[in-house]
Design a protein around this motif. Structure first.
Motif, PDB file in Angstrom:
ATOM      1  N   GLY A 386       0.782  -1.219   0.000  1.00 18.90           N
ATOM      2  CA  GLY A 386       0.000   0.000   0.000  1.00 18.90           C
ATOM      3  C   GLY A 386       0.817   1.273   0.000  1.00 18.90           C
ATOM      4  N   PRO A 387       0.166   2.441   0.052  1.00 15.74           N
ATOM      5  CA  PRO A 387       0.838   3.746  -0.088  1.00 15.74           C
ATOM      6  C   PRO A 387       1.841   4.053   1.021  1.00 15.74           C
ATOM      7  CG  PRO A 387      -1.532   3.965  -0.449  1.00 15.74           C
ATOM      8  CD  PRO A 387      -1.307   2.597   0.086  1.00 15.74           C
ATOM      9  N   LEU A 388       1.689   3.462   2.209  1.00 21.49           N
ATOM     10  CA  LEU A 388       2.623   3.757   3.293  1.00 21.49           C
ATOM     11  C   LEU A 388       4.022   3.214   3.024  1.00 21.49           C
ATOM     12  CD1 LEU A 388       0.401   3.124   6.456  1.00 21.49           C
ATOM     13  CD2 LEU A 388       1.062   5.312   5.459  1.00 21.49           C
ATOM     14  N   TYR A 389       4.145   2.362   2.034  1.00 23.64           N
ATOM     15  CA  TYR A 389       5.432   1.721   1.745  1.00 23.64           C
ATOM     16  C   TYR A 389       6.012   2.174   0.409  1.00 23.64           C
ATOM     17  CZ  TYR A 389       3.918  -1.235   5.571  1.00 23.64           C
ATOM     18  OH  TYR A 389       3.491  -1.690   6.799  1.00 23.64           O
ATOM     19  N   LEU A 390       5.628   3.366  -0.016  1.00 22.52           N
ATOM     20  CA  LEU A 390       6.212   3.949  -1.219  1.00 22.52           C
ATOM     21  C   LEU A 390       7.612   4.461  -0.904  1.00 22.52           C
ATOM     22  CD1 LEU A 390       5.388   4.595  -4.175  1.00 22.52           C
ATOM     23  CD2 LEU A 390       4.793   6.885  -3.375  1.00 22.52           C
TER      24      LEU A 390
END
Length: 505
Positions: A386-390
């Motif tokens: 998800g976006p938290l791991y970009l």
């Protein structure tokens, strides 16, 4: 001083872009919708370029050739008195049709379109929606039906001309009044404004937000309407919401609900219920008419996860992109020595231009596919979790991985979108800077903003977090060394108000 002209030679190196290279860069930078328009333009301008027919059509034509019908044109023409010469007339009509078809295919400058084929431009014009009516036109049509005196009608027409797209009157009435030039008085302007404010959509013609809401409340105050459920005790003709907006609009915008409850001698719950009902009103009523349509976002690449291997399949999303080819009719004609020199030169130029556009489209597909594969490889955590791991990803890293110039990667991702399990996202979103946490793990700025949004969504709305408290929460999550002003900047980018305006009573 003696002036003279001399000639000299020198050797130098210059980098020049060939026309087909410029065209290739332009095609690479176009998103898929713009590319479809460019292909349509090339098909209209270049007679050598045409769309490739699907394979099933060729199979159908082959089947028809295998079972030919009897050609009545090869039969001898016999004058027969039986059946009123019906068969002979049918043969003459078929010969006339074959002669017309032969004339249409006789030369390169004759139209090759069959009469039964639909006109693509005409079909596009028929299927194109009519332009939406503007707010000024919508109000002017209603104003023509208003029964008023001629000076008031003139004043109302001028007022409508100064109403902006949101439905607000942008100038003061004193500025519109000129007794020497206009045939109306200041009182006529006041009467006209009251009439204009009764037009649809409700709330149009207001001079500020307070007046806009009061106009909508007044038009909704009829018996049995939504805002007529509760009446103010002091004034039976005024609803509670109308009294709240008319007297305490400034305090309401400042979220000072306890002060309002004390002055109105009511509970905060009743004010919250009124605010919930007031949220049904439109603060920009003019946008209901003639609103600009948002352009659809079409993904250029589709990234799908494989259930078995855990890898991702990457493919281009261009099912409506036409396949192009060179016209066999003109490629044969250019080799014919009987054709004039000017005609052959014209065909040579168009064939070269058509080949360039075909090669540029193919190169665009390959480059976009390779760039997306490299992005998925470097941003695997994002697609998995998800976006938290970009992660931070510079374009130079992808350029080195793909083996192209940095500018090529920048053009490849410009205006392009990726469809994945997390939605349709711009391809440029995956390229951003960032910082490392206390464990040495890198976080992109997009991931930090996503974490900030997560913290605010989980906060206690009765005791919202300040920017400094949000900074402490981010530090607990491992994102340290972040200044308070940076948190405030990201909060504003996410359109999140300050703690005082997020407080719920």
């Amino acid at each position: 001083m003696k002036l003279e002209m001399t000639g000299q030679m020198r050797m130098e190196q210059r980098m020049k872009l060939a026309p087909h290279m410029i065209q290739s860069m332009e095609i690479l930078q176009l998103p898929i919708l713009a590319l479809q328009g460019r292909i349509e333009q090339e098909l209209n301008n270049n007679p050598v370029l045409e769309m490739a027919e699907p394979s099933n059509t060729e199979e159908a034509e082959t089947t028809e050739r295998e079972t030919p019908e009897e050609d009545i044109s090869e039969k001898d023409l016999v004058v027969d008195t039986d059946n009123n010469k019906v068969e002979d007339f049918e043969r003459l009509e078929s010969l006339d049709g074959e002669f017309k078809e032969y004339i249409e295919q006789a030369g390169p400058f004759y139209s090759r379109r069959r009469t039964d084929e639909p006109d693509r431009k005409l079909e596009a014009i028929k299927n194109t929606a009519a332009p939406p009516k503007s707010l000024n036109e919508h109000l002017t049509e209603q104003w023509r039906l208003v029964d008023a005196e001629e000076p008031v009608k003139k004043a109302g027409s001028m007022i409508i001309d100064y109403i902006d797209d949101r439905g607000y009157l942008t100038v003061r009435l004193e500025q519109l009044h000129n007794k020497d030039k206009n045939g109306f008085t200041f009182d006529d302007l006041k009467k006209a404004l009251l009439l204009v404010q009764k037009l649809e959509p409700a709330g149009v013609g207001a001079r500020d937000l307070k007046e806009c809401l009061l106009i909508q409340l007044a038009q909704s105050s009829e018996e049995g309407s939504y805002f007529a459920k509760e009446k103010q005790n002091g004034n039976p003709d005024m609803s509670f919401e109308t009294h709240l907006i008319a007297e305490y609009m400034d305090e309401l915008l400042e979220n000072r609900l306890p002060d309002i409850a004390k002055k109105m001698n009511c509970s905060i719950d009743r004010i919250n219920e009124a605010i919930k009902r007031l949220s049904k009103l439109d603060t920009s009523p003019g946008l209901q008419v003639g609103r600009d349509r948002n352009h659809p976002i079409t993904p250029d690449v589709v990234v799908e996860s494989s259930d078995n291997s855990g890898d991702y399949s990457i493919q281009l999303a261009d099912p409506d992109l036409p396949s192009l080819k060179l016209s066999s009719y003109y490629t044969k004609m250019v080799k014919d020595t009987k054709v004039g020199e000017e005609t052959r030169k014209f065909l040579h130029n168009n064939i070269r231009s058509a080949q360039w556009i075909i090669d540029a489209i193919e190169q665009r597909k390959n480059t976009l596919l390779r760039v997306t594969k490299s992005v998925v490889k470097h941003q695997r955590d994002f697609f998995d979790r998800g976006p938290l791991y970009l992660r931070p990803l510079p374009m130079s890293k992808v350029a080195d991985d793909v083996g192209v110039h940095l500018a090529t990667v920048s053009r490849a991702v410009a205006g392009k979108y990726v469809q994945c399990s997390w939605g349709v996202l711009p391809l440029r979103k995956f390229f951003s800077g960032g910082m490392q946490d206390k464990d040495g793990q890198a976080h992109s700025w997009e991931a930090i903003r996503a974490k900030l949004q997560e913290i605010i969504d989980a906060e206690d709305k009765t005791k919202p977090l300040s920017d400094d408290q949000i900074r402490q929460k981010l530090a607990e999550a491992g994102i340290n060394n972040l200044a308070r002003r940076t948190v405030a900047k990201y909060r504003k980018l996410l359109n999140i108000p300050t703690a005082r305006f997020r407080k719920k009573y």
